[in-house]
Enzyme design. Structure first.
Site, PDB file in Angstrom:
ATOM      1  N   GLU A 151       0.877  -1.178   0.000  1.00  0.00           N
ATOM      2  CA  GLU A 151       0.000   0.000   0.000  1.00  0.00           C
ATOM      3  C   GLU A 151       0.904   1.215   0.000  1.00  0.00           C
ATOM      4  O   GLU A 151       1.593   1.496   0.972  1.00  0.00           O
ATOM      5  CB  GLU A 151      -0.895  -0.019   1.242  1.00  0.00           C
ATOM      6  CG  GLU A 151      -1.848   1.160   1.319  1.00  0.00           C
ATOM      7  CD  GLU A 151      -2.675   1.144   2.614  1.00  0.00           C
ATOM      8  OE1 GLU A 151      -2.929   0.047   3.156  1.00  0.00           O
ATOM      9  OE2 GLU A 151      -3.021   2.237   3.083  1.00  0.00           O
ATOM     10  N   ASP A 155      -4.539   9.854   9.940  1.00  0.00           N
ATOM     11  CA  ASP A 155      -3.262   9.269  10.329  1.00  0.00           C
ATOM     12  C   ASP A 155      -2.728   9.805  11.647  1.00  0.00           C
ATOM     13  O   ASP A 155      -2.878  10.980  11.959  1.00  0.00           O
ATOM     14  CB  ASP A 155      -2.229   9.495   9.222  1.00  0.00           C
ATOM     15  CG  ASP A 155      -2.500   8.588   8.036  1.00  0.00           C
ATOM     16  OD1 ASP A 155      -2.490   7.357   8.234  1.00  0.00           O
ATOM     17  OD2 ASP A 155      -2.752   9.096   6.937  1.00  0.00           O
TER      18      ASP A 155
END
Lengths: 406, 256
Positions: B46, B57
C-alpha cells in the site's frame, strides 16, 4: 450569473460546495448529527433553553448601534451590530451554547474544540463550565505562544488546552488534531466546530446558531428606521461564522447587498495573505469541498493574516457558493488597513474592535456608499485580545491620530 | 485485471499488506522500498501519497508525509518513479491517499496514469460512498482499478454490506476507532472480526490500524484473510540505515 443563493441540499451542498468528505471512522458520529440536528434544534424545549441562555447568560439581544461619527466620516448610515458585547467578547458563544445543548441531548459528556486566536476556545470552555462538561481545546503551538491571555482564560475555566504540534502549528492543524481526537473517542465526545466549515451538517448547523444575529438586526432596524432591510450587510470572513449569522436572514432579499471581507494580509499578491476567494481553488479541507488555498499539487498552503481569527486557508462552503453565484461581494483588507480601521473606530466611537472586525470596517470607504445607504456591519468581537498587536502598532509610530476625524 | 484477485485466489490466509509512504525516507527510495518489500515477503504494498493534512493518520505517518513532501514528493514525480514499477515489482500495489491532491492532478488523468504504470487499486479514506457511487467509482472501474472502502467496529451491518458490495479487491477493516499507529488491544478486535466473518462478505478482509508485531499480525489473521502494517514499518525505516536491510529485519520479525 444568476446571483441566487441556494440553501444547502440534504447532503449539505451549497451549489457545488459542501458535502461530507470524511473517513469512515467519523461516519457514525457525523451521520447521527446529520440525522438529528434539525429535530433536536427545532424542539420547543431546546428552543426555550437556547433562547433563555442567549438572553440571560450571553446578554442578547445585542444592541444595533447607529455609529454617528463613523457614519459622518464614511458618508452613509453605519449601524454596528454589537456582537462584541456578548459574554466572552465575541459572537462565537452563540454557536457554543447551541452545540453544548445539542451535545447534552446526544448524551455526550466530553466536548472538544479547535481554536485559533482563542475566542472559540474560550466560548467553548465557558459553556462547558456552565454545564459541567469535560472540555478539551486544541490550539496550535504557535497560537498558544501568541495568545497567552486566552490560554489562561480557558485553563481558569477548567478546560484542558492541548498544543497542536503538527504541520504549521496554527488553526488548520488544531482542527486536524481535534478531528483526530474525535476519531479516537467516538463514543462519548462531541466536537464543537467554531466556524461554518467542516463536514455537513456543521456549516448549516453553525450558520443556524449564528443566524440570531440577522434575526435581531431585522427587528431592530424595523424599530429604528421603519424598514427591516438595510441596503448593505458587511462582515469579515475567515471560516465565516459571524458573516454567516449576519447574512442569514438577508440572503433571500435581493435588495440587500451582501459584502464579505477577507484578510489580504500583506497584500493579496504578496504570498502572505488569507484572501481565499482571490487565491483559492476548489478543494477539500476538513471534510468539505470549498475554496481552498493550495499549491499546484493540492497541498494546503499556510495563509497569513495579522488576525489569528482570519488566518485560515479555506472558507465555509456557503461563502464559496455566495462568491461563485455572485450573490455576495467579496472584498479584502490588508493587515495595515485593518490596523488603521481599528484605531479609527476607537477614536470615533469609543469602541476598540477585534482585529478580525477591523477588516470589515476597513472597506467601508471603498464601497462607494451614498448618504442614504443603511449599512449594517457585524462588529463580531472586541479588541482586548488584540491589545498586544495594537500596542506594537502604537510603539512602531503608526499614524494613529488620523487628521480627518471630525 | 488487477493482481489482487489472483493473489487471494492463491492465498486465503496470512496475507501481509505493508504500507509505505512514497518519497520516504528519501525522495528516490520509493522503488527501492517496494523492491525490498517484495524481496522479503510482503504480499501486497500500500503506497501512500503524501498530503499536508492527513486526517486519518497518527503521528508516525504524519511525520513520513511531512518528510516526503519536504523531499519534494508529488503525484507527477510519483508517476515518473513508477514508470519503472513493472515488471521489476510483481506484487499488487495499491495507492492510498487523500482526495484533494488527486482532484488537483485531475481525477480521470490520475486513474489513467495509475493504470498505465501498473497500479492495482486505490484506497481514498475521505472519498464518501455517495460521491464514489455517482461520480468517481465509474471512472476508477473504467480504468480497471480496484477500490477498498474502510469499515470500523462502529460501522453497522447494513453499511458493512453496502461498502463490501461497492469494494473490489479487499475490504479494509479498521481494527479500532482510532487514527493509524495506535496500540490496538486485539481482544475486542477479535470479536469484531468474528462478526465480519459471519457476514460472509464477497471481498477478502484485511485488518489495519495498530498492528505492529508478529502477535498482532497472527491475531488479525485468525479471523481475516490478512493484515495491514503501516506505522511500525515507517518507524523501522525512520531508524535509518539501508532500506533493504531494515525491511528484511522488519519483515522477518513479523513473518517468523
Amino acid at each position: 450569473m444568476t446571483k441566487v443563493y441556494h440553501r444547502p441540499d440534504e447532503r449539505g451542498y451549497f451549489g457545488r460546495f459542501g458535502g461530507a468528505f470524511i473517513p469512515e471512522m467519523l461516519h457514525r458520529n457525523v451521520a447521527e448529527l446529520r440525522e438529528r440536528y434539525l429535530d433536536i434544534t427545532s424542539d420547543p424545549g431546546f428552543r426555550r433553553e437556547f433562547d433563555a441562555l442567549l438572553r440571560e447568560y450571553v446578554g442578547r439581544p445585542t444592541p444595533l448601534y447607529l455609529a454617528e461619527r463613523l457614519s459622518e466620516v464614511v458618508g452613509a448610515r453605519i449601524w454596528l451590530k454589537r456582537e462584541d458585547l456578548c459574554h466572552t467578547g465575541a459572537h462565537k458563544i452563540n454557536n457554543t451554547v447551541g452545540q453544548v445543548l445539542l451535545a447534552q441531548r446526544l448524551g455526550r459528556r466530553r466536548i472538544i474544540a479547535e481554536t485559533g486566536a482563542g475566542q472559540h476556545g474560550v466560548a467553548t470552555a465557558t459553556v462547558c463550565a456552565l454545564k459541567g462538561l469535560e472540555c478539551v481545546v486544541y490550539m496550535g503551538e504557535k497560537d498558544i505562544a501568541r495568545q497567552a491571555p486566552n490560554v489562561a482564560r480557558m485553563r481558569m475555566l477548567g478546560a484542558q488546552v492541548v498544543p497542536a504540534t503538527s504541520g504549521s502549528r496554527t488553526l488548520k492543524d488544531a482542527t486536524n488534531e481535534a478531528i483526530r481526537d474525535w476519531i479516537n473517542h467516538p463514543e462519548d465526545t462531541h466536537y464543537i466546530i467554531g466556524s461554518v466549515v467542516g463536514p455537513h451538517p456543521y456549516p448549516d448547523m453553525v450558520a443556524r446558531f449564528q443566524s440570531v444575529i440577522s434575526l435581531e438586526v431585522r427587528a431592530q432596524l424595523l424599530t429604528a428606521t421603519g424598514s427591516e432591510l438595510p441596503t448593505h450587510v458587511v462582515a469579515c470572513v475567515g471560516g465565516g461564522s459571524n458573516a454567516a449569522g449576519a447574512f442569514y436572514h438577508f440572503l433571500e432579499e435581493p435588495s440587500v447587498r451582501i459584502v464579505a471581507v477577507e484578510a489580504a494580509g500583506m497584500g493579496v499578491e504578496s504570498g502572505q495573505s488569507a484572501a481565499t476567494t482571490r487565491l483559492g481553488k476548489p478543494g477539500i479541507l476538513h471534510g468539505s469541498m470549498s475554496l481552498l488555498m493550495q499549491t499546484e499539487d493540492g497541498q494546503v498552503v499556510e495563509p497569513h493574516s495579522i488576525s489569528a481569527g482570519l488566518d485560515y486557508p479555506g472558507i465555509g462552503p456557503m461563502h464559496a457558493h455566495l462568491f461563485e453565484s455572485g450573490r455576495g461581494d467579496f472584498l479584502s483588507a490588508t493587515d495595515e488597513e485593518a490596523l488603521a480601521a481599528a484605531f479609527e473606530l476607537s477614536r470615533l466611537e469609543g469602541i476598540i474592535p477585534a482585529l478580525e472586525t477591523a477588516h470589515a470596517l476597513a472597506v467601508l470607504p471603498r464601497m462607494g456608499l451614498k448618504p442614504s445607504d443603511q449599512v449594517v456591519l457585524c462588529l463580531s468581537g472586541r479588541g482586548d485580545k488584540d491589545l498586544a498587536t495594537y500596542m506594537q502598532a502604537m510603539e512602531s509610530g503608526m499614524d494613529t491620530q488620523k487628521t480627518d476625524i471630525p | 485485471m488487477s493482481r489482487l484477485q489472483p493473489l487471494f485466489d492463491r492465498k486465503r490466509r496470512g496475507v501481509l499488506n505493508v504500507y509505505c509512504t512514497a518519497g520516504f525516507p528519501r525522495r528516490d527510495d520509493t522503488l527501492p522500498v517496494l523492491r525490498a518489500l517484495e524481496g522479503h515477503g510482503a504480499d501486497i504494498i500500500e503506497l501512500g501519497m503524501p498530503y499536508s493534512d492527513p486526517l486519518a493518520d497518527g503521528p508516525v505517518i504524519q511525520r513520513s508525509n511531512a518528510t516526503a513532501l519536504a523531499n519534494g514528493m508529488s503525484i507527477p514525480l510519483l508517476f515518473s518513479q513508477l514508470e519503472a514499477l513493472r515488471p521489476s515489482v510483481g506484487l499488487p500495489v495499491i495507492l492510498m491517499g487523500y482526495l484533494n491532491p488527486i482532484l488537483q492532478y485531475g481525477f480521470e488523468r490520475f486513474c489513467a496514469d495509475a493504470a498505465r504504470v501498473g497500479i492495482d487499486g486505490l484506497i481514498l479514506p475521505d472519498l464518501p460512498e455517495y460521491e464514489y457511487e455517482h461520480v468517481y467509482g465509474p471512472i476508477i472501474r473504467a480504468h480497471g482499478l480496484d477500490f477498498s472502502f474502510l469499515v470500523t467496529p462502529e460501522t453497522s451491518e447494513e453499511r458493512v454490506r453496502r461498502l463490501d458490495a461497492l469494494s473490489n479487491g479487499f475490504l479494509y477493516a479498521v481494527s479500532s476507532s482510532s487514527t493509524t499507529g495506535g496500540d490496538s488491544d486485539m481482544g475486542p478486535v477479535e470479536g469484531y472480526l468474528g462478526r465480519l466473518r459471519k457476514f460472509a462478505l464477497r471481498n477478502p478482509v484485511l485488518v489495519g490500524f495498530g498492528i505492529r508485531d508478529r502477535g498482532g499480525f497472527l491475531a488479525a489473521c485468525k479471523h481475516a484473510e490478512g493484515a495491514i502494517i503501516g506505522s511500525a514499518y515507517i518507524r523501522a525505516l525512520e531508524a535509518g540505515g539501508d532500506v533493504d536491510v531494515a525491511t528484511e529485519r522488519f519483515l522477518q520479525a513479523i513473518l517468523t
